[in-house]
Design an enzyme around this catalytic site. Sequence first.
Site, PDB file in Angstrom:
ATOM      1  CG  HIS A  62      -0.327   0.022   2.532  1.00 56.67           C
ATOM      2  ND1 HIS A  62       0.450  -1.015   3.004  1.00 56.67           N
ATOM      3  CD2 HIS A  62      -0.342   0.969   3.506  1.00 56.67           C
ATOM      4  CE1 HIS A  62       0.868  -0.715   4.222  1.00 56.67           C
ATOM      5  NE2 HIS A  62       0.423   0.479   4.546  1.00 56.67           N
ATOM      6  CG  HIS A  64      -0.025   4.242   4.907  1.00 54.57           C
ATOM      7  ND1 HIS A  64      -0.836   3.465   5.705  1.00 54.57           N
ATOM      8  CD2 HIS A  64      -0.762   5.354   4.601  1.00 54.57           C
ATOM      9  CE1 HIS A  64      -2.006   4.061   5.878  1.00 54.57           C
ATOM     10  NE2 HIS A  64      -1.977   5.206   5.209  1.00 54.57           N
ATOM     11  CG  ASP A  66       4.978   2.446   7.342  1.00 59.93           C
ATOM     12  OD1 ASP A  66       4.095   2.965   6.646  1.00 59.93           O
ATOM     13  OD2 ASP A  66       4.753   1.510   8.137  1.00 59.93           O
ATOM     14  CG  HIS A  67       4.351  -0.354   4.049  1.00 53.94           C
ATOM     15  ND1 HIS A  67       4.359  -1.706   4.303  1.00 53.94           N
ATOM     16  CD2 HIS A  67       3.850   0.232   5.168  1.00 53.94           C
ATOM     17  CE1 HIS A  67       3.873  -1.938   5.519  1.00 53.94           C
ATOM     18  NE2 HIS A  67       3.554  -0.771   6.049  1.00 53.94           N
ATOM     19  CG  ASP A 215       0.334  -1.805   7.369  1.00 60.38           C
ATOM     20  OD1 ASP A 215       1.242  -2.646   7.246  1.00 60.38           O
ATOM     21  OD2 ASP A 215       0.549  -0.616   7.636  1.00 60.38           O
ATOM     22  CG  HIS A 273       3.808  -3.333  10.345  1.00 60.11           C
ATOM     23  ND1 HIS A 273       2.869  -2.623  11.059  1.00 60.11           N
ATOM     24  CD2 HIS A 273       4.140  -2.547   9.292  1.00 60.11           C
ATOM     25  CE1 HIS A 273       2.630  -1.471  10.461  1.00 60.11           C
ATOM     26  NE2 HIS A 273       3.394  -1.400   9.379  1.00 60.11           N
TER      27      HIS A 273
END
Length: 321
Positions: A62, A64, A66-67, A215, A273
């Site tokens: 996705h 976001h 942090d990815h 997530d 995570h």
Amino acid sequence: MQVTFLGTSSGVPTRARNVSSVAVRLPQRSELWLFDCGEATQHQFLRSELRISQLRRIFITHMHGDHIFGLPGLLASLGLAGNCGGIDIYGPDPLRDYLESMLRTSSTRIGYPLRTHRVNTAASSGIVLLDDKEFVVKCALLSHRIPAYAYRIDQKPRMGTFNIAKARELGIPPGPIYADLKAGHEIILADGRIIKGSTLCGPQKPGYSFVYCTDTVFTESAINLARGADLLIHESTFAHSETEMAYQRQHSTTIMAAQTAAEAKVGQLVLTHLSPRYAHGNILTPADLLNEAKAIFPSTFLAKDFLSFEIIPKVSSSSDL
């Protein structure tokens, strides 16, 4: 199939854990596939035994930060290295615009083929996302604040053990012809005899299966995608005591991850995570998260940065990672 964790923290990095990224080395290939690419992933490559030059495919769950924030630097470095044969990137619909904007505004030139693939159609219809002869990749929509996808790799069944003694009894001379027979091909000998490789090989060996799920809050789609897999890597952002917060932020607790593994009947579960709030020295630690999950699914292990291991088939007994 070898799995290496390059980042196991959620949201922000810590001293011990970088943000999300997992590398998979394919068996009998000099090839790596990457799942998520958080900030500083290329630095994690440098600290590991992995070779970034072997990277061929990247799967993004996705959008976001942090990815995905590690993608620009990683792709630029691959271009400067000058030996990249091409990268295929799979992910949500906005991924292509993000990459094109990043490359344009930073005046970055990519001197290799860079192909992006939207995964929404495959996830919503259940069709295969990728079939590259040896491996099949599927994906599924998860339940998060923005569209997020889980991925599953299945290695196709492999030919059984080649019977060298039987081949010699048939008068087949050793050499390159054995490779064709091991692959199950049909060959014609110099004397005109036709030999089917399948008759010289034992029963097919099942391939390995791997699922990467983050997530998400607990969802049936993750269970269905992971059903029967050898390994499930599942986010475990929160402890069970913070279930309400997990639902508010659309993340999983240890119990949700363990329930997914149990209902899907996977071989092993690895938690990743993890929220920085569970760093060593706090009231709850990663060891507490692990114990919560193991109470429901005993074959659970805890990811840490640079942990590397071979996937264990479900037919084999589990051992500690």
